[in-house]
Write an enzyme that holds these catalytic residues in place. Sequence first.
Site, short mmCIF file in Angstrom:
data_model
loop_
_atom_site.label_atom_id
_atom_site.label_comp_id
_atom_site.label_asym_id
_atom_site.label_seq_id
_atom_site.Cartn_x
_atom_site.Cartn_y
_atom_site.Cartn_z
N GLY A 68 0.84 -1.26 -0.09
CA GLY A 68 -0.09 0.11 -0.09
C GLY A 68 0.71 1.18 -0.03
N HIS A 85 7.98 -7.32 -3.80
CA HIS A 85 6.67 -7.83 -4.34
C HIS A 85 6.78 -9.17 -5.01
CE1 HIS A 85 4.21 -4.42 -3.38
NE2 HIS A 85 5.35 -3.63 -3.57
N LYS A 102 -9.17 -10.44 -17.75
CA LYS A 102 -9.55 -10.83 -19.05
C LYS A 102 -8.78 -12.10 -19.53
CE LYS A 102 -10.97 -8.30 -22.01
NZ LYS A 102 -12.49 -8.09 -22.71
#
Length: 509
Positions: free
Chosen positions: A53, A167, A365
């Site tokens: 964050g 990450h 998608k």
Amino acid sequence: MEKIIILDFGSQYTQLIARKIRELKVYCEIKPFSLSAEEIKKIAPKALILSGGPASVNQTDRPYPDKKIFELGIPILGICYGMQVIADAFGGKVSYAKTREYGRSKLLINKKDAIFSNLPESMTVWMSHGDSVAVLPKGFINLAKSEGIPCAAFVNKTKKIYGVQFHPEVAHTPKGKAMLANFLFKIANCLPTWTMTSFIQEKTEEIRDRVGDERVICALSGGVDSTVLCTLLHRAIGNQLIAIFVNNGLLRKGEPEAIVQRFKNLFNLRYINAERRFLSKLRGVIDPERKRRIIGNEFIRIFENEAKKIGGIKFLAQGTLYPDVIESKSPWGGPSATIKTHHNVGGLPKRMRFQLIEPLKELFKDEVRVLGKELGLPDDILKRQPFPGPGLAVRIIGDVTKERLRILKEADAILLDEIRKANWERKLWQAFAVLLPVKTVGVMGDQRTYEAVIAIRAVYSSDAMTADWADLPHSLLGRIANRIINEVRGVNRVVYDISSKPPSTIEWE
């Protein structure tokens, strides 16, 4: 069913964590960081993941979880800001790092642990932080360092609580997916049982339970998302589904006729020509956010009118996907920023007569395409390039008029024709034309012209969250530009967009 809960602290990468976990065939849900320990206990997840964050744990208005989550007795993994929250909650110290790390960094493992099982002692990771853990909490062990900070990963073995400053969910951490797999399978003892087959079963039951004997109208655009949605709904409720195709005048050249021809025998299809209505509402509107809101409102009003004619319609189904949601608002109550409003998310009117059914809204998608394949849809539908819900209204920068629509439709048709002929259509995520709100001087037939500019956009992507511009062959670009200038009345210049996402978005508006 086993599940992982991700607590969202506002990172734009949060759904990438979810996507990686789902790719590992473990089901997960994203919840707001403020979800109480008691509520989490009722869900009974196998483990928790605390996302990254933009905040600092040293801020007075920091997003902070219920501290009782650390007493649930389940494994926890904190990523970036999530790691710092863990350190702070257990009495460690988080400070502004002397050396901030943004981008690739080298991770050096100090101590072997299950989370780094079968991984090299040195590897590339993706960092994005200003703060870092300066003093470890009591009971925690430093597992790794980076080039910039002494503690880039830690663990409390007794509590099975882990933290990583980098990450692992992004592609720029090549071994990140393996680390997440180690956490899921070696630490949380999950089983890889969640698949698209199980997703179909779950959503089918969910739709049937919610709908009962009621009828559902579904917005069918002919694109991948709405076609997969209609197919899923038809499998769940059969003829209770009524597919409505609205021709808003903002589709590609020849698209309305092709959609009606293709789907008239597959679903209970109703066709509405609302071209004049939409153009009238958009007249003089320049701001893209207003365009999206107007289009969203008009779609709903049309569906309401049609539902009134049919009678007894309670539900409206939409093919909303996660990128639509994340760019419109923070869907889980986290502090992530609004990028742009999507016509079927933030563009919906506050008061409408329907209850929404959006079974695809947690999927990317590429996952929807996998779902469609599982449902038996052919590749010529599933591999279609994405097309924005507001259509060409957001590819016409400025006022949307019938004449400007004609120009863009013709230019876009030429672009797609040349892309197909050159066998580039399946290589690209998207390729499209944009009509700019400026005119430039040109020379045609020895005479001065002052006409419109078309911009060409072509990108590579896998999930629409990030994208790289495509280095199309100059010969192909030359053919596209030459045809547009020669064949489209009102255009005398073509330019090519070489911006990536971020910092740009894929669409211009």
